[in-house]
Motif scaffolding. Structure first.
Motif, PDB file in Angstrom:
ATOM      1  N   ARG A 140      -8.989  -1.693   1.287  1.00 34.19           N
ATOM      2  CA  ARG A 140      -9.189  -1.275   2.675  1.00 34.19           C
ATOM      3  C   ARG A 140      -7.799  -1.146   3.295  1.00 34.19           C
ATOM      4  O   ARG A 140      -7.088  -2.138   3.450  1.00 34.19           O
ATOM      5  CB  ARG A 140     -10.013  -2.316   3.443  1.00 34.19           C
ATOM      6  CG  ARG A 140     -11.385  -2.585   2.842  1.00 34.19           C
ATOM      7  CD  ARG A 140     -12.057  -3.743   3.569  1.00 34.19           C
ATOM      8  NE  ARG A 140     -13.108  -4.321   2.763  1.00 34.19           N
ATOM      9  CZ  ARG A 140     -14.413  -4.036   2.877  1.00 34.19           C
ATOM     10  NH1 ARG A 140     -14.816  -3.161   3.799  1.00 34.19           N
ATOM     11  NH2 ARG A 140     -15.302  -4.627   2.105  1.00 34.19           N
ATOM     12  N   LEU A 141      -7.408   0.087   3.600  1.00 34.82           N
ATOM     13  CA  LEU A 141      -6.103   0.331   4.212  1.00 34.82           C
ATOM     14  C   LEU A 141      -6.263   1.390   5.290  1.00 34.82           C
ATOM     15  O   LEU A 141      -7.151   2.233   5.225  1.00 34.82           O
ATOM     16  CB  LEU A 141      -5.080   0.757   3.164  1.00 34.82           C
ATOM     17  CG  LEU A 141      -5.481   1.833   2.151  1.00 34.82           C
ATOM     18  CD1 LEU A 141      -5.252   3.227   2.692  1.00 34.82           C
ATOM     19  CD2 LEU A 141      -4.710   1.643   0.852  1.00 34.82           C
ATOM     20  N   HIS A 185       5.895   3.607   2.864  1.00 38.02           N
ATOM     21  CA  HIS A 185       6.070   4.990   2.406  1.00 38.02           C
ATOM     22  C   HIS A 185       5.355   5.224   1.077  1.00 38.02           C
ATOM     23  O   HIS A 185       4.656   6.224   0.894  1.00 38.02           O
ATOM     24  CB  HIS A 185       7.554   5.305   2.243  1.00 38.02           C
ATOM     25  CG  HIS A 185       8.293   5.353   3.537  1.00 38.02           C
ATOM     26  ND1 HIS A 185       9.667   5.241   3.627  1.00 38.02           N
ATOM     27  CD2 HIS A 185       7.871   5.497   4.820  1.00 38.02           C
ATOM     28  CE1 HIS A 185      10.039   5.327   4.884  1.00 38.02           C
ATOM     29  NE2 HIS A 185       8.973   5.475   5.627  1.00 38.02           N
ATOM     30  N   VAL A 186       5.547   4.302   0.137  1.00 38.90           N
ATOM     31  CA  VAL A 186       4.977   4.467  -1.202  1.00 38.90           C
ATOM     32  C   VAL A 186       3.450   4.405  -1.157  1.00 38.90           C
ATOM     33  O   VAL A 186       2.759   5.236  -1.754  1.00 38.90           O
ATOM     34  CB  VAL A 186       5.539   3.394  -2.152  1.00 38.90           C
ATOM     35  CG1 VAL A 186       4.817   3.431  -3.494  1.00 38.90           C
ATOM     36  CG2 VAL A 186       7.035   3.593  -2.359  1.00 38.90           C
ATOM     37  N   GLU A 197       0.519   1.014  -8.780  1.00 42.00           N
ATOM     38  CA  GLU A 197      -0.058   0.565 -10.049  1.00 42.00           C
ATOM     39  C   GLU A 197      -0.400  -0.922 -10.007  1.00 42.00           C
ATOM     40  O   GLU A 197      -1.469  -1.351 -10.467  1.00 42.00           O
ATOM     41  CB  GLU A 197       0.941   0.843 -11.178  1.00 42.00           C
ATOM     42  CG  GLU A 197       0.480   0.403 -12.551  1.00 42.00           C
ATOM     43  CD  GLU A 197       1.547   0.639 -13.604  1.00 42.00           C
ATOM     44  OE1 GLU A 197       1.447   0.004 -14.673  1.00 42.00           O
ATOM     45  OE2 GLU A 197       2.475   1.444 -13.361  1.00 42.00           O
ATOM     46  N   ARG A 198       0.491  -1.724  -9.427  1.00 39.12           N
ATOM     47  CA  ARG A 198       0.243  -3.156  -9.333  1.00 39.12           C
ATOM     48  C   ARG A 198      -0.908  -3.464  -8.378  1.00 39.12           C
ATOM     49  O   ARG A 198      -1.688  -4.394  -8.599  1.00 39.12           O
ATOM     50  CB  ARG A 198       1.512  -3.867  -8.871  1.00 39.12           C
ATOM     51  CG  ARG A 198       2.651  -3.785  -9.892  1.00 39.12           C
ATOM     52  CD  ARG A 198       3.893  -4.499  -9.407  1.00 39.12           C
ATOM     53  NE  ARG A 198       4.967  -4.425 -10.383  1.00 39.12           N
ATOM     54  CZ  ARG A 198       6.166  -4.957 -10.222  1.00 39.12           C
ATOM     55  NH1 ARG A 198       6.436  -5.604  -9.098  1.00 39.12           N
ATOM     56  NH2 ARG A 198       7.081  -4.851 -11.150  1.00 39.12           N
ATOM     57  N   LEU A 199      -0.992  -2.679  -7.297  1.00 40.04           N
ATOM     58  CA  LEU A 199      -2.085  -2.881  -6.352  1.00 40.04           C
ATOM     59  C   LEU A 199      -3.432  -2.525  -6.973  1.00 40.04           C
ATOM     60  O   LEU A 199      -4.444  -3.187  -6.701  1.00 40.04           O
ATOM     61  CB  LEU A 199      -1.849  -2.052  -5.084  1.00 40.04           C
ATOM     62  CG  LEU A 199      -0.734  -2.549  -4.162  1.00 40.04           C
ATOM     63  CD1 LEU A 199      -0.494  -1.552  -3.032  1.00 40.04           C
ATOM     64  CD2 LEU A 199      -1.071  -3.924  -3.588  1.00 40.04           C
ATOM     65  N   GLU A 259      -5.442   7.497  -4.019  1.00 41.70           N
ATOM     66  CA  GLU A 259      -5.692   6.719  -5.241  1.00 41.70           C
ATOM     67  C   GLU A 259      -6.142   5.298  -4.909  1.00 41.70           C
ATOM     68  O   GLU A 259      -7.008   4.733  -5.601  1.00 41.70           O
ATOM     69  CB  GLU A 259      -4.406   6.671  -6.073  1.00 41.70           C
ATOM     70  CG  GLU A 259      -4.466   5.753  -7.275  1.00 41.70           C
ATOM     71  CD  GLU A 259      -3.095   5.540  -7.909  1.00 41.70           C
ATOM     72  OE1 GLU A 259      -3.022   4.745  -8.860  1.00 41.70           O
ATOM     73  OE2 GLU A 259      -2.114   6.153  -7.441  1.00 41.70           O
ATOM     74  N   LEU A 260      -5.598   4.714  -3.836  1.00 44.14           N
ATOM     75  CA  LEU A 260      -5.838   3.312  -3.525  1.00 44.14           C
ATOM     76  C   LEU A 260      -7.060   3.074  -2.634  1.00 44.14           C
ATOM     77  O   LEU A 260      -7.661   2.000  -2.680  1.00 44.14           O
ATOM     78  CB  LEU A 260      -4.607   2.719  -2.843  1.00 44.14           C
ATOM     79  CG  LEU A 260      -3.333   2.680  -3.687  1.00 44.14           C
ATOM     80  CD1 LEU A 260      -2.148   2.225  -2.831  1.00 44.14           C
ATOM     81  CD2 LEU A 260      -3.510   1.748  -4.879  1.00 44.14           C
TER      82      LEU A 260
END
Length: 332
Positions: free
Chosen positions: A46-47, A32-33, A8-10, A40-41
């Motif tokens: 970019r991950l 992990h999270v 949520e913060r990201l 969603e992210l």
């Protein structure tokens, strides 16, 4: 930190920044999270990770043991201990062994050492009885002969095609606690860069891992071979900066790759030592002076005249902790 609120913060941060910033993580629990929340992210950040199942396996000691065995890399014999019935497996191992948690666990870290060297199955059983009420998931692994400076590592960023975008090999000099602790000081190891780079890239590619990772090895003094100790995946490694001060900035290379920019080649330079000053001093007091310190430049992990903020923050944190310990407790 409540890591469950991290996605949520990201999202909020990415919306504020715009432009799909590149995400770098530094903690295993955060990996992990974020890995679970990747769908969603991904539109906002970019991950790059492997599959979530691969990430879970690569952050658990027994999962690593099975993957490394399956792909033919040398790794010491081990057994997983989750209940009393598993303790019979201890008799089949060669001693001494290292007893350590199967995964990072806050309750374990608050009460027990990072790892224990045990000389007999009986010692391992006693420790299991003490630790299992807090964390009933341990692994006993055969000891690899050699000192702290027999431990090497390879830091890499693996791109979409499974090839290393950037790679750097280093070597520990001292650890704290000695033999079983984290890196206190380390240096570039260009003499093994090609060998460890190929081993690490091949393994990560084979298991489907992508992104920021590292593999730790130890060269056994009995046969001269490198044996796998453990990987770090999805995040930077504690001693990551040793690559940067030796001319190979992996986070910047990863940033350029993810943004479609040219990735610069490493700058050749004489090996430089990276040192965490407090733990390295403690280790030196126990183990004595390492000859590498007389031969190579040493860079502090925090202090830089051009950027004193990290050092100031560390100093403030230490002062705050001392004040907190000295503060009288209120009477009940």
């Amino acid at each position: 930190m409540d890591y469950e609120k991290l996605p949520e913060r990201l999202v909020d941060l990415a919306n504020d920044l715009g432009g799909r910033p590149v995400l770098f993580l530094t903690e295993e629990e955060a990996v992990h999270v974020v890995s679970r929340a990747r769908d969603e992210l991904a539109p906002l950040l970019r991950l790059r990770f492997g599959s979530h199942d691969a990430m879970l396996a690569l952050t658990h000691k027994d999962g690593v043991q099975q993957l490394v065995d399956r792909h033919g890399l040398p790794i010491p014999g081990a057994c997983r201990l989750r209940e009393a019935a598993d303790l019979t497996q201890l008799d089949a191992l060669r001693y001494p062994c290292v007893l350590k948690p199967g995964f990072k666990h806050a309750g374990y870290g608050a009460r027990f050492k990072k790892a224990y060297i045990v000389l007999t199955p009986a010692e391992a059983r006693v420790l299991f009885d003490q630790i299992s009420p807090v964390l009933p998931d341990l692994i006993a692994q055969e000891w690899i002969e050699g000192g702290d400076d027999a431990i090497y590592f390879c830091l890499q960023y693996i791109g979409e095609n499974g090839q290393a975008v950037a790679s750097f090999a280093g070597r520990k000099l001292r650890a704290w606690p000695p033999q079983v602790g984290g890196t206190a000081s380390c240096i570039a190891a260009p003499e093994v860069d090609e060998e460890l780079g190929a081993l690490t890239e091949g393994f990560f590619s084979a298991v489907g891992f992508r992104g920021m990772g590292a593999m730790e090895y130890k060269r056994d003094t009995r046969d001269g071979r490198f044996y796998v100790v453990e990987p770090t995946v999805g995040r930077t490694d504690f001693q990551q900066e040793v690559a940067t001060i030796n001319g190979n900035n992996l986070p910047y290379a990863a940033y350029c790759y993810e943004c479609g920019l040219p990735v610069l080649a490493p700058r050749p330079m004489p090996p430089t030592i990276w040192r965490e000053p407090v733990t390295d001093r403690w280790s030196q007091q126990v183990q004595g002076t390492h000859p590498a310190f007389a031969e190579h430049k040493v860079v502090d992990a925090y202090w830089r005249p051009s950027d004193p903020a990290p050092w100031l923050r560390v100093m403030w944190s230490r002062v705050w902790q001392r004040l907190a310990r000295a503060k009288p407790r209120s009477r009940q």
